[in-house]
Design an enzyme around this catalytic site. Structure first.
Site, short mmCIF file in Angstrom:
data_model
loop_
_atom_site.label_atom_id
_atom_site.label_comp_id
_atom_site.label_asym_id
_atom_site.label_seq_id
_atom_site.Cartn_x
_atom_site.Cartn_y
_atom_site.Cartn_z
CG HIS A 47 31.42 41.60 35.79
ND1 HIS A 47 32.45 42.51 35.89
CD2 HIS A 47 31.67 40.67 36.73
CE1 HIS A 47 33.27 42.13 36.86
NE2 HIS A 47 32.83 41.02 37.38
CG ASP A 100 32.55 45.63 34.42
OD1 ASP A 100 31.35 45.62 34.76
OD2 ASP A 100 33.25 44.61 34.37
CB SER A 124 33.77 41.82 40.47
OG SER A 124 34.64 41.11 39.65
#
Ligand code: ARG
Length: 735
Positions: free
Chosen positions: A88, A225, A652
Site C-alpha cells: 500500500h 502487504d 507502514s
C-alpha cells in the site's frame, strides 16, 4: 475520596510491576542508551543502543528510510540498495504503471533483471544522518511571560538560523528542526534524499491488498502487504535524478532476513517514521473529535467514496485511474469510524478527565505551579469552546473543498505556481513552466472528467447544504447569484471552458500565459476561494490558545510524574518501539491467536468478491503446500503476526526485527479494537499487524520465481537447539 486514593495507589503498584513490558512508547533513537537500553536487553535485545543509533559507525538506522517525506517507512535488504516496503506504500506507483492492457496492479510485476526495473516518477527516499538536541539554543531568548505569537516568532527565527548554518556546513544534507512535547523541546534532524527510485516487484493486488477495505484495520489478517523498490545513485553513490547511467545504491547497512519465525512472547522492535499521535490530548479535545471532527470527515468521505465507486464499477480504465485515490480515502474514512468507536468503548474521555483532575489538584498544591501551569486546561477549554462552531466548516473546506475533487487541488497548485510564469527572470519563468507541466502530466493521467465533475457537484452541494452561510467560501455567493445556487450549472460552464480540464488548453496557457486567463478561470477562482476559507480557520487567534495550552499541559504532566518514562508524540521523525509478539482477547469469550496461516486465505476465498479473490497460481501453490524453508515447525506457512509494538500511520512498511536486529516482518496495520490508540495506548488490546517475512520471501521465491532477488538477500537462521538469546545468528550455509 478514600476509594479514589486506593485506586490511585493500586494503579501505582500495577504500573511499577509492569514497567518491564514497554510496549507503549515511540522512542527517540539518541535517547535509547539513557532510557531504554537496559530494559530492551532484559526483554531480549542482543544488541547495544550504539548498534541501533551511532554517530561513529554504520548502524541499524542506516538501513531504515522514509518514503516521500514521511508517507511510509521502508528498509534496505541487500547490499545493492534493494528496498522492502508495503504494497500500500507503493500503491500509487504500481497503479501509475498500470493500464487496462498491462495491469500490474491486478497481475503483479517482477523485474527479473535490473534493466526491467521501472523508474517511479516523483518518488524519493530519505536517510537520517544524525539527531541533535537544540532545545537550549532554540529557547534561549524565550521568556515565560512572552505571548504565544512572540514566542513562536522568536523560536522560528532561531530555527531558520540553525537550519541555514547546517546547510552551510554540508549542502548535500537537508536539516530540519521539529518541535517535541508540543513546543517544549526541539531537535535537529539531518537528512539525505535520493530521488532515482525504481519499482522492482509487487505481488498481485489479490495478495498485496487481500481482504481489501473489509479487512483493513483488522485482525485476523491474510494480506501479503509488501512490494520491492531499489534506490539508484550516481557513479559515486551520491543522490542523482533519474538517469540511465545511475547504478544501484550501495548502503552503509542493510538488514538480514531471519527465517526463525515468531513465538508468542518473542521480543520485537520496530523502527520507522510514525506520522502523528495525540497522546497528550485533553478530554475536551476528545469530546470535540467525537462530536464534530470525526463524524464530519466520515460524512464527506462517505459521499466521496460512493461517487468514485459508481464510476469505477462502470469503467475498467476509471477503476485503475482512481484505485489509489479510492484506497487512500477509504483508509482514513474507516480509521475515523474506528477511532470514535474505540474512544467510546474504552472510555478514553473518562480516563483523561480523571488524569486532568489529578493534574488540577497537583497544580493547586503550590503557587509556583499555579503561575506556571494554572492556565493550561482553561486555555484548552476556551479554545475548544470557541472552535466547536467551526470544526465542521474547517473539515469541509478541506475534505469537500480543496481535496474533494482532483480539479480543485490541481487548480490551487497551478494558481500558486503560475505566478512564476510571469517572472522577468527567464530562468525562473522556465522553471515554473516545467514544474507546472510535470504536475499537469500527473493530474491528467488519473483524471476522468465525468468522475471529477460528479465529485465536484456532489461534494460542493453537500458543502453548501451542511455549512452555515457565514462560513462558506466566497465563490459560493457567485454560484448563488449567477448559477441559481446550482453547482451543476457552474460545472457545466467550468469543465468545458477551464484551461485546467484539458491538456491542450493547459499547454496553450503555459505557452502563452496571461493574467487575465488566470483570473477568469472558474476552477482557479473556486480553488483560491477555498484555500482562503481553509487558511482562515487557522489564522484565527484561537490557534494560539491551543498551542499555549497544549504546551503547558504537556510540560505540567511530565513534571507531575517525573519517574514515568515519557516519550514525545509522533511527528514524522524516526522512532523505535519495542515489545513482544502476543495474542489477545478482543471480546468476551473470544481469543485471537498471534499468527495467521495460509489456510485462512483458502477459507476467506470468494472469487465473486473483488476483495477476496484468490489468484489461481497462488491457490494451487498453497494447496501443494510447498513451503520449503519458509514453513514453520508444523509445516504451515505463516502469513501475518501481531505484537504489542506502538506504531501509527507513517510506520507502514517498517521493519519488525528480532533481538539480533534481523528482519522478521513488515508492519502494515493496527487492529480494530484499539483504533483509539493514537490518542491513548491500550496495552491489553493494541496490536501492530505485520506480514511475516517468511510469507514475503515465499511469494518472491516460489510464486514469482524471482531467484535474482532471493540471491541478493542475506538469510539467517538460529540453530533450533540453542535458545534465541544465546545464539548469534549464523549466516545461512556457513555454520
Ligand atoms: N490501514 C493501513 C494503514 O493505514 C492501510 C492498509 C491499506 N489497505 C487497504 N485495504 N486500504 O497503514
Amino acid at each position: 475520596m478514600k476509594q479514589r486514593i486506593f485506586l490511585l495507589l493500586l494503579a501505582a503498584i500495577q504500573l511499577a510491576s509492569t514497567t518491564a513490558r514497554a510496549d507503549e512508547g515511540m522512542w527517540l533513537l539518541h535517547m535509547l542508551k539513557r532510557i531504554n537500553e537496559a530494559e530492551m536487553q532484559q526483554m531480549g535485545l542482543n544488541l547495544s543502543a550504539e548498534d541501533i543509533y551511532s554517530l561513529n559507525q554504520a548502524c541499524l538506522k542506516d538501513a531504515i528510510i522514509t518514503l516521500n517525506g514521511g508517507s511510509c517507512t521502508a528498509e534496505i535488504i541487500s547490499d545493492q540498495g534493494l528496498v522492502l516496503t508495503n504494497h500500500h506504500c507503493a500503491y500509487g506507483a504500481i497503479q501509475g504503471f498500470s493500464t487496462v492492457e498491462d495491469d500490474i496492479l491486478t497481475n503483479g510485476f517482477w523485474a527479473m533483471a535490473l534493466e526491467e526495473e521501472k523508474p517511479i516518477p516523483d518518488f524519493s527516499v530519505t536517510f537520517l544522518q544524525r539527531i541533535e538536541d537544540v532545545t537550549e539554543r532554540v529557547l534561549a531568548d524565550v521568556t515565560s511571560d512572552m505571548d504565544q505569537a512572540t514566542r513562536e516568532q522568536t523560536i522560528q527565527g532561531v530555527i531558520s538560523q540553525i537550519e541555514e548554518e547546517e546547510k552551510g556546513i554540508n549542502p548535500d544534507f537537508r536539516p530540519q528542526i521539529k518541535s517535541f512535547y508540543h513546543g517544549n523541546e526541539f531537535y535537529l534532524f539531518v537528512y539525505r534524499d535520493y530521488t532515482d527510485i525504481r519499482l522492482v516487484g509487487n505481488p498481485p493486488e489479490s495478495i498485496g491488498k487481500f481482504g481489501g477495505d473489509t479487512d483493513n484495520w483488522m485482525w485476523p489478517r491474510h494480506t501479503g502487504d509488501f512490494s520491492l523498490l531499489r534506490i539508484y545513485a550516481d557513479g559515486d553513490n551520491n543522490p542523482a535524478d533519474y538517469s540511465e547511467d545511475n547504478v544501484p545504491y550501495q548502503p552503509k547497512r542493510h538488514l538480514k532476513v531471519s527465517l526463525d519465525g515468531v513465538q508468542n512472547g518473542d521480543f520485537t522492535m520496530i523502527m520507522g517514521y510514525p506520522g502523528s499521535t495525540d497522546r497528550f490530548l485533553s478530554s475536551r479535545g476528545i469530546q470535540q473529535a467525537l462530536d464534530l471532527y470525526n463524524p464530519s470527515v466520515v460524512n464527506v468521505r462517505d459521499l466521496k467514496l460512493k461517487t468514485m465507486k459508481k464510476h469505477m464499477d462502470a469503467d475498467p480504465a476509471v477503476r485503475i485511474q482512481y484505485a489509489a485515490k479510492y484506497a487512500q480515502t477509504a483508509n482514513y474514512w474507516k480509521y475515523y469510524i474506528g477511532q470514535s468507536k474505540g474512544l467510546r468503548a474504552l472510555d478514553v474521555y473518562g480516563k483523561k478527565k480523571a488524569l486532568e483532575d489529578d493534574f488540577t489538584a497537583w497544580v493547586n498544591e503550590s503557587p509556583e505551579r499555579r503561575t506556571e501551569y494554572g492556565a493550561a486546561l482553561e486555555l484548552l477549554s476556551t479554545y475548544y469552546e470557541n472552535t466547536d462552531a467551526t470544526v465542521q466548516g474547517q473539515v469541509y473546506s478541506l475534505e469537500a473543498g480543496l481535496i474533494g475533487c482532483d480539479l480543485m487541488l490541481f487548480a490551487f497548485r497551478v494558481g500558486m505556481g503560475a505566478q512564476g510564469l510571469f517572472s522577468e527572470d527567464a530562468d525562473r519563468a522556465g522553471g515554473a513552466a516545467a514544474s507546472l507541466r510535470a504536475r499537469a502530466e500527473g493530474f491528467f493521467k488519473d483524471y476522468d472528467m465525468e468522475t471529477d465533475r460528479d465529485l465536484f457537484i456532489n461534494l460542493m452541494g453537500k458543502y453548501m447544504n451542511d455549512i452555515p452561510a457565514d462560513q462558506q467560501p466566497t465563490f459560493f455567493a457567485n454560484v448563488n447569484d449567477k448559477y441559481k445556487g446550482d453547482f451543476k450549472r457552474y460545472a457545466d460552464k467550468m469543465y468545458p471552458k477551464s484551461f485546467l480540464t484539458d491538456p491542450v488548453r493547459f499547454e496553450e496557457f503555459i505557452a502563452n500565459p496571461s493574467e487575465k486567463a488566470l483570473e477568469k478561470d472558474l476552477a482557479i477562482a473556486a480553488a483560491m476561494s477555498l484555500i482562503e476559507t481553509y487558511r482562515g480557520y487557522f489564522a484565527s487567534p484561537e490557534q494560539g490558545k491551543f498551542d499555549e495550552g497544549y504546551r503547558l499541559l504537556t510540560a505540567g504532566l511530565r513534571e507531575m510524574s517525573p519517574d514515568k518514562m515519557w516519550y514525545p508524540d509522533a511527528n514524522s521523525t524516526m522512532r523505535l518501539s519495542y515489545g513482544t509478539v502476543g495474542d489477545y482477547d478482543p471480546a468476551d469469550a473470544v481469543h485471537y491467536d498471534f499468527v495467521t496461516t495460509s489456510d485462512g486465505i483458502l477459507q476467506k476465498k470468494d472469487n465473486s468478491n473483488p476483495e477476496f479473490v484468490v489468484d489461481g497460481t497462488l491457490e494451487s501453490l498453497l494447496r501443494q503446500r510447498d513451503f520449503g524453508r519458509y514453513a514453520d515447525d508444523d509445516g504451515n506457512l505463516v502469513l501475518c503476526f501481531i505484537s504489542n509494538n506502538d506504531i501509527t500511520g507513517g510506520n507502514s512498511g517498517s521493519p519488525v526485527m528480532n533481538g539480533n536486529g534481523d528482519l522478521i516482518g513488515l508492519a502494515f496495520d493496527g487492529n480494530w479494537e484499539a483504533m483509539s490508540g493514537d490518542i491513548a495506548f491500550e496495552p491489553e488490546l493494541q496490536r501492530t499487524i505485520s506480514v511475516d517475512i517468511r510469507y514475503v520471501m515465499w511469494v518472491i521465491d516460489k510464486m514469482a520465481g524471482a531467484q535474482n532477488l532471493i540471491d541478493e538477500i542475506d538469510f539467517v537462521t538460529t540453530p533450533k537447539s540453542m535458545p534465541q538469546d544465546m545464539a548469534r545468528p549464523l549466516e545461512e550455509g556457513r555454520p
